[in-house]
Design an enzyme around this catalytic site. Sequence first.
Site, PDB file in Angstrom:
ATOM      1  N   GLN A   7     -39.854  55.648  95.505  1.00 31.52           N
ATOM      2  CA  GLN A   7     -39.437  57.245  96.856  1.00 31.52           C
ATOM      3  C   GLN A   7     -38.707  56.372  98.012  1.00 31.52           C
ATOM      4  O   GLN A   7     -37.928  57.271  98.204  1.00 31.52           O
ATOM      5  CB  GLN A   7     -41.189  57.176  96.921  1.00 31.52           C
ATOM      6  CG  GLN A   7     -40.960  58.216  98.316  1.00 31.52           C
ATOM      7  CD  GLN A   7     -42.511  58.564  98.802  1.00 31.52           C
ATOM      8  OE1 GLN A   7     -42.052  59.282  99.499  1.00 31.52           O
ATOM      9  NE2 GLN A   7     -43.036  58.159  98.198  1.00 31.52           N
ATOM     10  N   GLU A  12     -45.765  52.107  99.714  1.00 26.51           N
ATOM     11  CA  GLU A  12     -46.358  53.201 100.852  1.00 26.51           C
ATOM     12  C   GLU A  12     -47.490  52.274 101.424  1.00 26.51           C
ATOM     13  O   GLU A  12     -48.254  52.227 102.619  1.00 26.51           O
ATOM     14  CB  GLU A  12     -46.438  54.289  99.972  1.00 26.51           C
ATOM     15  CG  GLU A  12     -47.139  55.383 100.823  1.00 26.51           C
ATOM     16  CD  GLU A  12     -46.673  55.605 102.703  1.00 26.51           C
ATOM     17  OE1 GLU A  12     -44.996  55.846 101.673  1.00 26.51           O
ATOM     18  OE2 GLU A  12     -46.809  55.848 103.819  1.00 26.51           O
ATOM     19  N   ASP A  65     -42.501  54.883 102.860  1.00 26.25           N
ATOM     20  CA  ASP A  65     -41.361  54.985 102.085  1.00 26.25           C
ATOM     21  C   ASP A  65     -40.315  56.014 102.148  1.00 26.25           C
ATOM     22  O   ASP A  65     -39.999  55.675 102.960  1.00 26.25           O
ATOM     23  CB  ASP A  65     -42.264  55.468 100.539  1.00 26.25           C
ATOM     24  CG  ASP A  65     -42.682  54.509 100.159  1.00 26.25           C
ATOM     25  OD1 ASP A  65     -42.755  53.358  99.857  1.00 26.25           O
ATOM     26  OD2 ASP A  65     -43.849  54.947  98.580  1.00 26.25           O
ATOM     27  N   GLY A  67     -53.629  61.768 126.794  1.00 25.48           N
ATOM     28  CA  GLY A  67     -54.401  61.418 127.842  1.00 25.48           C
ATOM     29  C   GLY A  67     -54.511  62.693 128.700  1.00 25.48           C
ATOM     30  O   GLY A  67     -55.504  63.789 128.608  1.00 25.48           O
ATOM     31  N   GLY A  68     -53.391  63.003 129.123  1.00 21.37           N
ATOM     32  CA  GLY A  68     -53.256  64.622 129.725  1.00 21.37           C
ATOM     33  C   GLY A  68     -53.861  65.639 129.026  1.00 21.37           C
ATOM     34  O   GLY A  68     -54.289  66.575 129.192  1.00 21.37           O
TER      35      GLY A  68
HETATM   36  C1  LIG Z   1     -41.261  49.097  94.603  1.00 20.21           C
HETATM   37  C2  LIG Z   1     -41.369  47.703  94.199  1.00 20.21           C
HETATM   38  C3  LIG Z   1     -42.571  47.052  94.199  1.00 20.21           C
HETATM   39  C4  LIG Z   1     -40.817  48.142  92.752  1.00 20.21           C
HETATM   40  O1  LIG Z   1     -40.992  46.841  91.454  1.00 20.21           O
HETATM   41  P1  LIG Z   1     -40.473  46.483  90.324  1.00 20.21           P
HETATM   42  O2  LIG Z   1     -40.746  47.573  89.646  1.00 20.21           O
HETATM   43  O3  LIG Z   1     -41.398  45.598  89.646  1.00 20.21           O
HETATM   44  O4  LIG Z   1     -39.154  46.689  90.503  1.00 20.21           O
HETATM   45  P2  LIG Z   1     -37.740  45.441  91.206  1.00 20.21           P
HETATM   46  O5  LIG Z   1     -37.414  45.957  92.471  1.00 20.21           O
HETATM   47  O6  LIG Z   1     -38.823  43.772  91.017  1.00 20.21           O
HETATM   48  O7  LIG Z   1     -37.168  45.757  89.477  1.00 20.21           O
HETATM   49  C5  LIG Z   1     -37.086  45.463  88.264  1.00 20.21           C
HETATM   50  C6  LIG Z   1     -36.370  44.128  87.560  1.00 20.21           C
HETATM   51  O8  LIG Z   1     -35.213  45.671  87.160  1.00 20.21           O
HETATM   52  C7  LIG Z   1     -34.028  45.344  87.477  1.00 20.21           C
HETATM   53  N1  LIG Z   1     -32.305  46.308  86.892  1.00 20.21           N
HETATM   54  C8  LIG Z   1     -32.999  47.636  88.021  1.00 20.21           C
HETATM   55  N2  LIG Z   1     -31.782  48.399  87.724  1.00 20.21           N
HETATM   56  C9  LIG Z   1     -31.432  47.574  86.621  1.00 20.21           C
HETATM   57  C10 LIG Z   1     -30.607  48.403  85.964  1.00 20.21           C
HETATM   58  N3  LIG Z   1     -29.618  49.257  86.036  1.00 20.21           N
HETATM   59  N4  LIG Z   1     -29.905  47.231  84.963  1.00 20.21           N
HETATM   60  C11 LIG Z   1     -30.378  46.242  84.408  1.00 20.21           C
HETATM   61  N5  LIG Z   1     -31.353  45.503  85.474  1.00 20.21           N
HETATM   62  C12 LIG Z   1     -31.990  46.270  86.039  1.00 20.21           C
HETATM   63  C13 LIG Z   1     -33.645  44.303  88.389  1.00 20.21           C
HETATM   64  O9  LIG Z   1     -32.627  43.416  88.572  1.00 20.21           O
HETATM   65  C14 LIG Z   1     -35.172  43.765  87.832  1.00 20.21           C
HETATM   66  O10 LIG Z   1     -35.338  42.536  87.765  1.00 20.21           O
HETATM   67  P3  LIG Z   1     -35.425  40.804  88.195  1.00 20.21           P
HETATM   68  O11 LIG Z   1     -36.668  41.322  88.629  1.00 20.21           O
HETATM   69  O12 LIG Z   1     -35.440  39.957  86.812  1.00 20.21           O
HETATM   70  O13 LIG Z   1     -34.743  40.337  88.770  1.00 20.21           O
HETATM   71  C15 LIG Z   1     -39.536  46.970  94.619  1.00 20.21           C
HETATM   72  O14 LIG Z   1     -39.067  47.067  93.983  1.00 20.21           O
HETATM   73  C16 LIG Z   1     -39.916  46.910  96.245  1.00 20.21           C
HETATM   74  O15 LIG Z   1     -41.104  45.179  96.614  1.00 20.21           O
HETATM   75  N6  LIG Z   1     -38.818  46.848  96.589  1.00 20.21           N
HETATM   76  C17 LIG Z   1     -38.955  46.949  98.011  1.00 20.21           C
HETATM   77  C18 LIG Z   1     -39.272  47.284  98.655  1.00 20.21           C
HETATM   78  C19 LIG Z   1     -39.713  49.553  98.705  1.00 20.21           C
HETATM   79  O16 LIG Z   1     -39.010  49.941  98.485  1.00 20.21           O
HETATM   80  N7  LIG Z   1     -41.437  49.587  98.299  1.00 20.21           N
HETATM   81  C20 LIG Z   1     -41.103  51.162  98.199  1.00 20.21           C
HETATM   82  C21 LIG Z   1     -41.208  51.821  96.971  1.00 20.21           C
HETATM   83  S1  LIG Z   1     -41.961  53.506  97.166  1.00 20.21           S
END
Ligand SMILES: CC(C)(COP(=O)(O)OP(=O)(O)OC[C@H]1O[C@@H](n2cnc3c(N)ncnc32)[C@H](O)[C@@H]1OP(=O)(O)O)[C@@H](O)C(=O)NCCC(=O)NCCS
Length: 415
Positions: A17, A139, A168, A247-248
Site C-alpha cells: 500500500q 500499517e 501506509d 483547547g478553545g
Molecule cells: C511490506 C513488507 C513488510 C513486505 O515484506 P515481504 O513481503 O517479505 O517483501 P520484501 O520487501 O521483503 O521483498 C521480498 C523479496 O522479493 C524480491 N523481489 C521483489 N520484486 C522482485 C522481482 N521483480 N523479481 C525478483 N525478485 C523480486 C525482493 O528482492 C525480496 O527478495 P530478498 O528478500 O531475497 O531480498 C516489506 O516490504 C517492508 O517492510 N517494506 C517497507 C515498509 C513498507 O512499505 N511497509 C508498508 C507496506 S504497505
Amino acid sequence: MSKALDGVRILDFTHVQSGPTCTQLLAWFGADVIKVERAGAGDITREQLRDIPDVDSLYFTMLNHNKRSVTIDTKNPEGKQVLEALIQKCDVLVENFAPGALDRMGFTWERIQELNPCMIVASVKGFGPGPYEDCKVYENVAQCAGGAASTTGFDDGPPVVTGAQIGDSGTGLHLALGIVTALYQRTHTGRGQRVLAAMQDGVLNLCRVKLRDQQRLDRTGVMKEYPQYPNGTFGEAVPRAGNASGGGQPGWILKCKGWETDPNAYIYFITQAPVWAKICNVIGKEEWATDPDYATAPARLPRLKEIFAEIERWTMTKTKFEAMQILNKHDIPCGPILSMKEIAAEPSLRKTGTIVEVDHPTRGKYLTVGNPIKLSDSPTEVLRSPLLGEHTDEVMAELGYSPEQISALRTAGAI
Ligand SMILES: CC(C)(COP(=O)(O)OP(=O)(O)OC[C@H]1O[C@@H](n2cnc3c(N)ncnc32)[C@H](O)[C@@H]1OP(=O)(O)O)[C@@H](O)C(=O)NCCC(=O)NCCS
C-alpha cells in the site's frame, strides 16, 4: 490539456500500500509510472482480499490506477539488464521493499548513480536509521510506533489503531512530496538524490499535536481540554483523549435520532467559543450565554461533560442531517458521522471526482477514491489499474528491444 508531471518517468518498484499510493498520485499528476512486478506473481495485493475469484483484488486495483505494468525477474541476470535499461531511462525509482532488498538485488545507491546520476531514488521504510531500521513494517506497526495508538481510544481502554491508513497512505503522501521536491531541486543541480520517508516519522508528523501536549503535560501536569480534567487523573504520558478536540474549541461525538439501531447516527459537535450564544439558543439553554459558570471558554472547561450531555439531549431529537442543517445555519461547526455506504453514495463526491466509478476488463465496474488533490491546470482522469505484465512488450519496445529479443528474454524467464 497538459499534466503537471508530463515527461517524468517513474520506475515504480513498489508493492502493497504505502509505495503504490505514492506512485498512483504521481501518475494522476501526469507521470508515466512503470510498475515493475515479479514475473508470474506480481504485487502480492493482486490476490489479497479477493472478492471475485481470479480477478485482481480491489486492494490492488484501487492503489494502482494510471500505471503500466511490466514483469521482470530482477534476480535473473538478463532481467537485471532490463532493469538497468529502465533505470537509465527513468527519472525516479520508487521502492518500498524490506530494508536491504534493493541492495541484495544488486541495485545499491552507488550502482544506480553509475547507471543514471540524475536518478532520484525514493524509499518508504518502516523506520529511519536506529534500533529498528532493519524491521519489516506494516500499517498498524507504524501507527503504534509513531505515537498514534497510544493517544487514540478511551482512557479506560487499550490503545486503538485508526481506520485511516496514516502509516501506509500517509507515508506515501510524504514520499510523493519528497519526490516532487527532489525533482525541483534537480532542475538547479542536475543531480539525483535519495528520498526517505520512514513510516514511524510520517505517523509522528501527523501526531505533532500530541508531542506538543506531552511537553505541556510535563510542564503543568494537567491539560484542561482533555476529558481527564477535572475529575480524572493524568499520568506521565499524553493520555487517550476519546473524542475530544482542541483547547478553545472543545468537541465530542454526540448521539442523534436513531442511535439505538444505527451505529453511525452520531454527530461531531464543536462548542466553538465565538458561537457559544447561538449554541445556547439552539439547545434552549439561553441562560448559559450569560451565566459566568458557562459564558466563557475557560469557565466551561471543567463542565464539558455536563455541557455535552445537555447538547446531546437536543441532538438526540434530530437526525444527524437535520442537526447539521440547523447548526450550519448558525455557523456552529459540526460534522455527521458518515458511514462508507453513505460516502459511496454521496453525489457531491462523485461530481468532484473524489469518488469515481472505474471500468475494469475482468472485474467490471467498481468504485474508487480519485485524486484528493485538485490542480486547476492538471486535471486527473482516473484510469483502471493494469493487468499483470500488460505493458511488458510495449515498455520493452520503448527501451529498444526487438520482438525477437523480447521473445528470447521471455523464454529465459527474465520477463
Ligand atoms: C511490506 C513488507 C513488510 C513486505 O515484506 P515481504 O513481503 O517479505 O517483501 P520484501 O520487501 O521483503 O521483498 C521480498 C523479496 O522479493 C524480491 N523481489 C521483489 N520484486 C522482485 C522481482 N521483480 N523479481 C525478483 N525478485 C523480486 C525482493 O528482492 C525480496 O527478495 P530478498 O528478500 O531475497 O531480498 C516489506 O516490504 C517492508 O517492510 N517494506 C517497507 C515498509 C513498507 O512499505 N511497509 C508498508 C507496506 S504497505
